[in-house]
Design an enzyme around this catalytic site. Structure first.
Site, PDB file in Angstrom:
ATOM      1  N   SER A  57       0.857  -1.183   0.000  1.00  0.00           N
ATOM      2  CA  SER A  57       0.000   0.000   0.000  1.00  0.00           C
ATOM      3  C   SER A  57       0.896   1.236   0.000  1.00  0.00           C
ATOM      4  O   SER A  57       1.971   1.230   0.590  1.00  0.00           O
ATOM      5  CB  SER A  57      -0.881  -0.024   1.238  1.00  0.00           C
ATOM      6  N   LYS A  87       0.673  -3.440   4.863  1.00  0.00           N
ATOM      7  CA  LYS A  87      -0.215  -4.165   3.951  1.00  0.00           C
ATOM      8  C   LYS A  87       0.505  -5.034   2.919  1.00  0.00           C
ATOM      9  O   LYS A  87       1.542  -4.670   2.387  1.00  0.00           O
ATOM     10  CB  LYS A  87      -1.121  -3.184   3.186  1.00  0.00           C
ATOM     11  N   GLU A 111      -7.746 -10.194  -6.734  1.00  0.00           N
ATOM     12  CA  GLU A 111      -8.857  -9.250  -6.882  1.00  0.00           C
ATOM     13  C   GLU A 111      -9.074  -8.891  -8.350  1.00  0.00           C
ATOM     14  O   GLU A 111     -10.211  -8.739  -8.802  1.00  0.00           O
ATOM     15  CB  GLU A 111      -8.575  -7.984  -6.068  1.00  0.00           C
TER      16      GLU A 111
END
Ligand code: ARG
Length: 466
Positions: free
Chosen positions: A277, A283, A290
Site C-alpha cells: 500500500s 499491507k 482481486e
C-alpha cells in the site's frame, strides 16, 4: 478509395468514415484473412477463374504481405482501409496489380468475417485448453503436497464439517476439467467452413467448398449460406465457456483472498503476486486475485453484450455484427491471462498448516457426527438433529467444547450416548466417515487424486495425438 466506390457519387463524411471503420480492431485477424485468401485463390484456380500464372502471382503476393507484416507489424498502422479484408485485398492489388482484383470473385466480406473469426476462435480454444491443463496440473500438485491436511469446510461462510485440503483442490480440478470439455465441445461447433457462402446466397461459381475447408483445416462445411454469414453462435459458445471459466477462477480467487486474510492466515500469498500500500506500511494486498475476480465481470458483460447484439438482427448480415470482434478479443485475452496468473498464484503460495489447525480447534464441526452417531443407534435423523442442536446450545451457553461436556450430561439428552461418543471428536474419524464416492475420506480422496492424474494425463496424450 473504398472497395465499393462505383455506386457512389458523394464522398463519405469523414466522421462517419472513422465510425464505420473496424480496422483498428480486426487487424488482429490479418493472418487468418491471408490464410482464407490463399485457400480461396487456389479454389478459384481449380474452377478456371484464375490461370496457374495468376494464382502464382496472388499466392506470392499474399505470402509476401504475410512475411512483411510478420517482420514489421508496424506496417499495419499505415493502413487507411475500412477493415482487415479490404486491407489485404488492397495491399495485394498494390503489390501485384490488376490480377489481385480477381481474388474477390464470388466472395464476400460477410463470409470472410466468419472464416477469420472461426479460425481465431479455434486457435484461442486450443490455447485456453492448454492453460486450463497447466492450472489443473498445479491443482493436482497442491493436492498431492497437502494430501492429508484437514481444513474446516464451509457453508454460508461458517464452519460446517472437516474436509481434506486435497479434496478442496480437487473440487476446482473438476470445475476446470468441465471447462476444458466445454471448450472442446464448442470447438466442434466452430469447426465448419463457411467459405463459399458468398454475401448470403452462396457462391455463384462452382467453388469446391470441401477443398476450401480442407485447406483451412476445418473438419466440415456449413450447410446454409444465410446461417453461415449471419450467426455468431460459435462466438457465443466461446464467450460462455470463457465466462464460466472466469466464474470458477473468480470463486477460487475469492476463497484464496479469504484464506489469506490475517484473520484466517491459512494461505501465504507470494510476494511475487501481491502488492503493498502507498500509505499503509503493513499491507500485503491480494491484487492479483482481486483483478481476476474483477475481470470475471467483463467476461459476463461481453457474453451478454453479444447475446443482446444478436437478438434483434434480421437475417442475414448486418453491420451490428462488426462489434462482435472487440468482445471476442477482449474475452479471449482475459481468459488466457487470468488462467496464467491463477496458475502462478497457486504455484507460489504456501499453506500455513499451524493456522489451519488452529481453525479446527472449534469442535462444533463434529456436531453432524454426533447426530449420525444417534442415527446409527436407530434414532430418526430429524430427532437426532434436534437433540444435537440442544447439546450445541448448552455447550455454547457454558462456553465449553462438545468434547468437554460430560457423559452424564450427554445421557440427559439420550440414553443411547455411551463412552465411545468421545471418539467422534477426532478429525480422522469424521473425515473417514464420508467414504462414499466423491466424499472426503482419505481413501476416496487418494483414489480421486490418482484418477485426476490419470484424466489429466489422458487429456495431454489426446492432444499430443491430434
Ligand atoms: N468489417 C465488417 C465486419 O467486421 C466486415 C463485413 C462487412 N460487410 C458488409 N457487407 N459491409 O463485420
Amino acid at each position: 478509395m473504398s472497395i465499393w466506390d462505383g455506386r457512389f457519387s458523394e464522398k463519405m463524411n469523414p466522421d462517419f468514415e472513422i465510425f464505420n471503420r473496424s480496422f483498428e480492431t480486426d487487424q488482429r485477424l490479418v493472418l487468418e484473412d491471408i490464410q482464407g485468401s490463399l485457400a480461396y485463390a487456389k479454389a478459384l484456380q481449380k474452377i478456371d477463374i484464375l490461370t496457374m500464372k495468376e494464382l502464382k502471382n496472388i499466392v506470392d503476393g499474399l505470402n509476401e504481405i504475410r512475411t512483411e507484416i510478420t517482420n514489421q507489424p508496424a506496417l499495419l498502422k499505415e493502413s487507411v482501409d475500412e477493415d482487415i479484408h479490404s486491407y489485404v485485398e488492397n495491399s495485394l492489388v498494390k503489390k501485384i496489380g490488376p490480377t489481385g482484383l480477381k481474388l474477390h470473385t464470388g466472395r464476400s466480406r460477410n463470409e470472410q468475417v466468419s472464416v477469420d473469426t472461426r479460425l481465431f476462435v479455434k486457435k484461442k480454444i486450443n490455447e485456453t485448453k492448454q492453460r486450463l491443463k497447466d492450472l489443473m496440473s498445479e491443482l493436482i500438485k497442491s493436492a498431492r503436497v497437502h494430501e492429508e491436511l484437514v481444513i474446516p469446510g464451509y457453508t454460508h461462510l461458517r464452519k460446517a464439517q472437516p474436509v481434506l485440503l486435497s479434496h478442496y483442490f480437487l473440487a476446482y480440478f473438476e470445475m476446470f476439467l468441465r471447462d476444458y470439455q466445454r471448450f472442446d465441445e464448442s470447438f466442434q461447433r466452430t469447426d465448419s467452413s463457411p467459405l463459399g457462402s458468398g454475401a448470403l446466397a452462396g457462391c455463384s461459381f462452382p467453388i469446391d467448398r470441401k477443398f476450401l475447408a480442407e485447406k483451412l483445416g476445418f473438419s466440415e462445411i456449413t450447410h446454409n449460406s444465410l446461417d453461415a454469414v449471419s450467426d455468431r453462435d460459435y462466438i457465443l459458445d466461446f464467450l460462455f465457456s470463457a465466462s464460466t471459466t472466469l466464474v470458477h477462477l473468480s470463486r477460487l480467487a475469492e476463497d484464496l483472498i479469504i484464506f489469506s486474510t490475517p484473520e484466517f492466515g491459512w494461505i501465504i500469498l507470494s510476494d511475487k503476486v501481491t502488492t503493498g500500500s502507498s500509505l499503509l506500511p503493513q499491507k500485503k494486498n491480494p491484487d492479483a486475485l482481486e483483478l481476476i475476480r474483477g475481470k470475471s465481470s467483463r467476461l459476463i458483460g461481453n457474453l451478454s453484450t453479444l447475446l443482446i447484439l444478436l437478438k434483434g438482427t434480421p437475417l442475414t448480415y448486418n453491420k451490428d455484427l462488426q462489434d462482435d470482434k472487440e468482445l471476442l478479443f477482449n474475452s479471449s485475452d482475459t481468459v488466457l491471462e487470468c488462467l496464467h496468473i491463477s496458475k502462478i498464484i497457486i504455484e507460489t503460495m504456501e499453506i500455513d498448516s499451524k493456522a489451519v489447525k488452529k481453525a479446527l480447534n472449534d469442535d462444533s464441526i463434529f456436531a453432524t457426527d454426533i447426530a449420525d452417531y444417534l442415527v446409527r443407534k436407530g434414532v430418526p435423523f430429524r430427532s437426532a438433529h434436534k437433540i444435537t442442536g440442544s447439546i450445541v446450545l448448552e455447550c455454547e451457553q457454558k462456553k465449553i467444547k462438545l468434547s468437554e461436556l460430560s457423559l452424564d450430561r450427554y445421557k440427559t439428552y439420550s440414553l443411547l450416548f455411551e463412552d465411545d461418543i468421545f471418539k467422534l471428536f477426532t478429525l480422522n474419524n469424521s473425515i473417514n466417515s464420508h467414504s462414499v464416492v466423491g466424499g472426503t475420506s482419505h481413501d476416496r480422496v487418494k483414489g480421486e487424486l490418482a484418477r485426476a492424474e490419470k484424466r489429466l494425463k489422458h487429456l495431454i496424450i489426446q492432444e499430443f495425438k491430434k
